[in-house]
Design a protein around this motif. Structure first.
Motif, PDB file in Angstrom:
ATOM      1  N   PRO A 126       1.052  -1.277   0.109  1.00  0.00           N
ATOM      2  CA  PRO A 126       0.019   0.013  -0.139  1.00  0.00           C
ATOM      3  C   PRO A 126       0.766   1.370  -0.041  1.00  0.00           C
ATOM      4  N   ARG A 127       1.121   1.724  -1.254  1.00  0.00           N
ATOM      5  CA  ARG A 127       2.194   2.867  -1.234  1.00  0.00           C
ATOM      6  C   ARG A 127       1.302   3.770  -2.144  1.00  0.00           C
ATOM      7  N   ALA A 128       1.711   5.118  -2.353  1.00  0.00           N
ATOM      8  CA  ALA A 128       0.984   5.966  -2.990  1.00  0.00           C
ATOM      9  C   ALA A 128       0.684   5.590  -4.550  1.00  0.00           C
ATOM     10  N   PRO A 129       1.756   5.211  -5.157  1.00  0.00           N
ATOM     11  CA  PRO A 129       1.382   4.651  -6.609  1.00  0.00           C
ATOM     12  C   PRO A 129       0.486   3.582  -6.927  1.00  0.00           C
ATOM     13  N   THR A 130       0.568   2.601  -5.951  1.00  0.00           N
ATOM     14  CA  THR A 130      -0.298   1.423  -6.109  1.00  0.00           C
ATOM     15  C   THR A 130      -1.769   1.932  -5.785  1.00  0.00           C
ATOM     16  N   LEU A 131      -1.832   2.589  -4.570  1.00  0.00           N
ATOM     17  CA  LEU A 131      -3.094   2.979  -4.154  1.00  0.00           C
ATOM     18  C   LEU A 131      -3.650   3.918  -5.326  1.00  0.00           C
ATOM     19  N   PHE A 132      -3.097   4.649  -5.918  1.00  0.00           N
ATOM     20  CA  PHE A 132      -3.644   5.463  -6.978  1.00  0.00           C
ATOM     21  C   PHE A 132      -4.023   4.644  -8.111  1.00  0.00           C
ATOM     22  N   GLY A 133      -3.173   3.757  -8.713  1.00  0.00           N
ATOM     23  CA  GLY A 133      -3.497   2.765  -9.675  1.00  0.00           C
ATOM     24  C   GLY A 133      -4.715   2.139  -9.264  1.00  0.00           C
ATOM     25  N   ALA A 134      -4.741   1.335  -8.011  1.00  0.00           N
ATOM     26  CA  ALA A 134      -5.972   0.558  -7.820  1.00  0.00           C
ATOM     27  C   ALA A 134      -6.974   1.396  -7.451  1.00  0.00           C
ATOM     28  N   GLY A 135      -6.955   2.470  -6.960  1.00  0.00           N
ATOM     29  CA  GLY A 135      -8.302   3.284  -6.988  1.00  0.00           C
ATOM     30  C   GLY A 135      -8.697   3.746  -8.264  1.00  0.00           C
ATOM     31  N   THR A 136      -7.868   4.172  -9.393  1.00  0.00           N
ATOM     32  CA  THR A 136      -8.385   4.361 -10.784  1.00  0.00           C
ATOM     33  C   THR A 136      -9.284   3.170 -11.213  1.00  0.00           C
ATOM     34  N   VAL A 137      -8.518   2.029 -11.425  1.00  0.00           N
ATOM     35  CA  VAL A 137      -9.312   0.723 -11.605  1.00  0.00           C
ATOM     36  C   VAL A 137     -10.702   0.498 -10.821  1.00  0.00           C
ATOM     37  N   ALA A 138     -10.573   0.876  -9.554  1.00  0.00           N
ATOM     38  CA  ALA A 138     -11.743   0.505  -8.660  1.00  0.00           C
ATOM     39  C   ALA A 138     -12.880   1.654  -9.128  1.00  0.00           C
ATOM     40  N   GLY A 139     -12.249   2.687  -9.503  1.00  0.00           N
ATOM     41  CA  GLY A 139     -13.417   3.893  -9.935  1.00  0.00           C
ATOM     42  C   GLY A 139     -14.067   3.392 -11.120  1.00  0.00           C
ATOM     43  N   VAL A 140     -13.395   2.874 -12.031  1.00  0.00           N
ATOM     44  CA  VAL A 140     -13.900   2.329 -13.348  1.00  0.00           C
ATOM     45  C   VAL A 140     -14.970   1.305 -13.046  1.00  0.00           C
ATOM     46  N   MET A 141     -14.445   0.411 -12.478  1.00  0.00           N
ATOM     47  CA  MET A 141     -15.362  -0.810 -11.961  1.00  0.00           C
ATOM     48  C   MET A 141     -16.745  -0.398 -11.172  1.00  0.00           C
ATOM     49  N   GLY A 142     -16.290   0.169 -10.162  1.00  0.00           N
ATOM     50  CA  GLY A 142     -17.249   0.437  -8.940  1.00  0.00           C
ATOM     51  C   GLY A 142     -18.353   1.427  -9.630  1.00  0.00           C
ATOM     52  N   THR A 143     -18.126   2.589 -10.702  1.00  0.00           N
ATOM     53  CA  THR A 143     -19.029   3.331 -10.980  1.00  0.00           C
ATOM     54  C   THR A 143     -19.964   2.376 -11.909  1.00  0.00           C
ATOM     55  N   LEU A 144     -19.634   1.668 -12.765  1.00  0.00           N
ATOM     56  CA  LEU A 144     -20.253   0.938 -13.849  1.00  0.00           C
ATOM     57  C   LEU A 144     -21.246  -0.196 -13.122  1.00  0.00           C
ATOM     58  N   THR A 145     -20.648  -0.817 -12.190  1.00  0.00           N
ATOM     59  CA  THR A 145     -21.246  -1.972 -11.509  1.00  0.00           C
ATOM     60  C   THR A 145     -21.364  -2.017 -10.030  1.00  0.00           C
ATOM     61  N   GLY A 146     -21.020  -1.020  -9.421  1.00  0.00           N
ATOM     62  CA  GLY A 146     -20.684  -1.345  -7.864  1.00  0.00           C
ATOM     63  C   GLY A 146     -19.820  -2.149  -7.523  1.00  0.00           C
ATOM     64  N   ILE A 147     -18.706  -2.460  -8.238  1.00  0.00           N
ATOM     65  CA  ILE A 147     -17.983  -3.741  -7.778  1.00  0.00           C
ATOM     66  C   ILE A 147     -16.656  -2.855  -7.798  1.00  0.00           C
ATOM     67  N   GLY A 148     -15.932  -2.246  -6.786  1.00  0.00           N
ATOM     68  CA  GLY A 148     -14.768  -1.550  -6.794  1.00  0.00           C
ATOM     69  C   GLY A 148     -13.838  -2.119  -5.953  1.00  0.00           C
ATOM     70  N   ALA A 149     -14.080  -3.217  -5.128  1.00  0.00           N
ATOM     71  CA  ALA A 149     -13.366  -3.522  -3.980  1.00  0.00           C
ATOM     72  C   ALA A 149     -12.111  -4.440  -4.416  1.00  0.00           C
ATOM     73  N   PRO A 150     -12.203  -5.294  -5.528  1.00  0.00           N
ATOM     74  CA  PRO A 150     -11.064  -6.181  -5.604  1.00  0.00           C
ATOM     75  C   PRO A 150      -9.875  -5.546  -6.070  1.00  0.00           C
ATOM     76  N   PRO A 151      -9.617  -4.372  -6.686  1.00  0.00           N
ATOM     77  CA  PRO A 151      -8.421  -3.796  -6.828  1.00  0.00           C
ATOM     78  C   PRO A 151      -7.857  -3.206  -5.516  1.00  0.00           C
ATOM     79  N   MET A 152      -8.655  -2.712  -4.787  1.00  0.00           N
ATOM     80  CA  MET A 152      -7.879  -2.373  -3.235  1.00  0.00           C
ATOM     81  C   MET A 152      -7.554  -3.347  -2.445  1.00  0.00           C
ATOM     82  N   ALA A 153      -8.499  -4.508  -2.656  1.00  0.00           N
ATOM     83  CA  ALA A 153      -8.138  -5.769  -1.715  1.00  0.00           C
ATOM     84  C   ALA A 153      -6.805  -6.283  -2.228  1.00  0.00           C
ATOM     85  N   ILE A 154      -6.217  -6.331  -3.317  1.00  0.00           N
ATOM     86  CA  ILE A 154      -4.974  -6.723  -3.643  1.00  0.00           C
ATOM     87  C   ILE A 154      -3.826  -5.674  -2.848  1.00  0.00           C
ATOM     88  N   VAL A 155      -4.331  -4.595  -2.638  1.00  0.00           N
ATOM     89  CA  VAL A 155      -3.175  -3.595  -2.117  1.00  0.00           C
ATOM     90  C   VAL A 155      -3.140  -4.091  -0.710  1.00  0.00           C
TER      91      VAL A 155
END
Length: 244
Positions: A126-155
């Motif tokens: 959980p460092r700044a670059p990985t959190l930003f990247g995971a947050g971006t992927v989670a934002g796309v997934m979460g907004t379209l479907t409500g499923i934003g947790a898996p990218p953050m769960a990896i971190v």
């Protein structure tokens, strides 16, 4: 009123899925969207993605309040920034797929992507670059479907359970709020989404209270296989019904 709510049978299916997803989200920091989204896409597709995001906001906020002292505050800014960027990208995509036959395919595909990410065994600190990247992927997934947790769960895979769940729930609640704002600006959230989500709030509240004694006692590994199995099964049924 019939235009504002699905029938009783579909509503009950969505309420049950919301309750189960809420319990998983509270205990493990992920699970609400992966369980609730495919069921809602099957039972009440006309209410996606707005209703699930509105209900998810209540789930994330309630879970955060319960464990707010365990949140890792320094992790929040980069994750928040990524989530906002991803929500903007997803709102543009959503304007082109919501209300079309492509939406169930998008939901089912993202559920399976979430399952794959969850079982892939990836580890990111959980460092700044990985959190930003995971947050971006989670934002796309979460907004379209409500499923934003898996990218953050990896971190947060190797972070202590309570701190992991609490911090992920903050990202989840913030992500829901940002996603709702992005969709509202795009004109994709209306009265029917608000009314349907409001009817699910008592279910969310009762579930959060009901699982409270289990928080901190139940390891993520004990419930994770059940959550992933249910999500994969629902996504498979959704994809097959959409394709056949």
């Amino acid at each position: 009123m019939t235009d504002l709510l699905p029938g009783l049978g579909p509503w009950l299916a969505c309420a049950l899925a919301a309750s189960l997803g809420c319990a998983l989200q509270r205990l493990a920091g992920q699970g609400f969207g992966m369980v609730a989204a495919p069921v809602m896409a099957l039972a009440a597709p006309g209410f996606l993605p707005g209703a699930i995001l509105l209900a998810g906001l209540a789930v994330g906020a309630g879970s955060f309040v319960a464990d707010r002292r365990a949140v890792v505050l320094r992790d929040l800014p980069p994750g928040f920034a990524g989530r906002a960027l991803g929500a903007g990208i997803a709102a543009w995509i959503a304007a082109r797929v919501v209300g079309t036959p492509a939406l169930p395919l998008v939901v089912g595909g993202f559920v399976w992507l979430g399952v794959i990410l969850s079982v892939a065994g990836l580890r990111l600190a959980p460092r700044a670059p990985t959190l930003f990247g995971a947050g971006t992927v989670a934002g796309v997934m979460g907004t379209l479907t409500g499923i934003g947790a898996p990218p953050m769960a990896i971190v947060y895979a190797d972070v202590e359970t309570r701190r992991s769940a609490a911090t992920q729930n903050v990202f989840f609640a913030f992500g829901m709020a940002v996603s709702i704002t992005a969709l509202a600006v795009s004109g994709l959230i209306g009265a029917r989404h608000l009314v349907f989500a409001a009817t699910l709030l008592p279910v969310v509240g009762v579930t959060l209270l009901g699982v409270r004694p289990l928080a901190g006692r139940m390891a993520r590994g004990a419930i994770r296989p059940w959550a992933l199995g249910l999500a994969a099964a629902a996504a498979t049924v959704l994809l097959l019904r959409s394709l056949l």
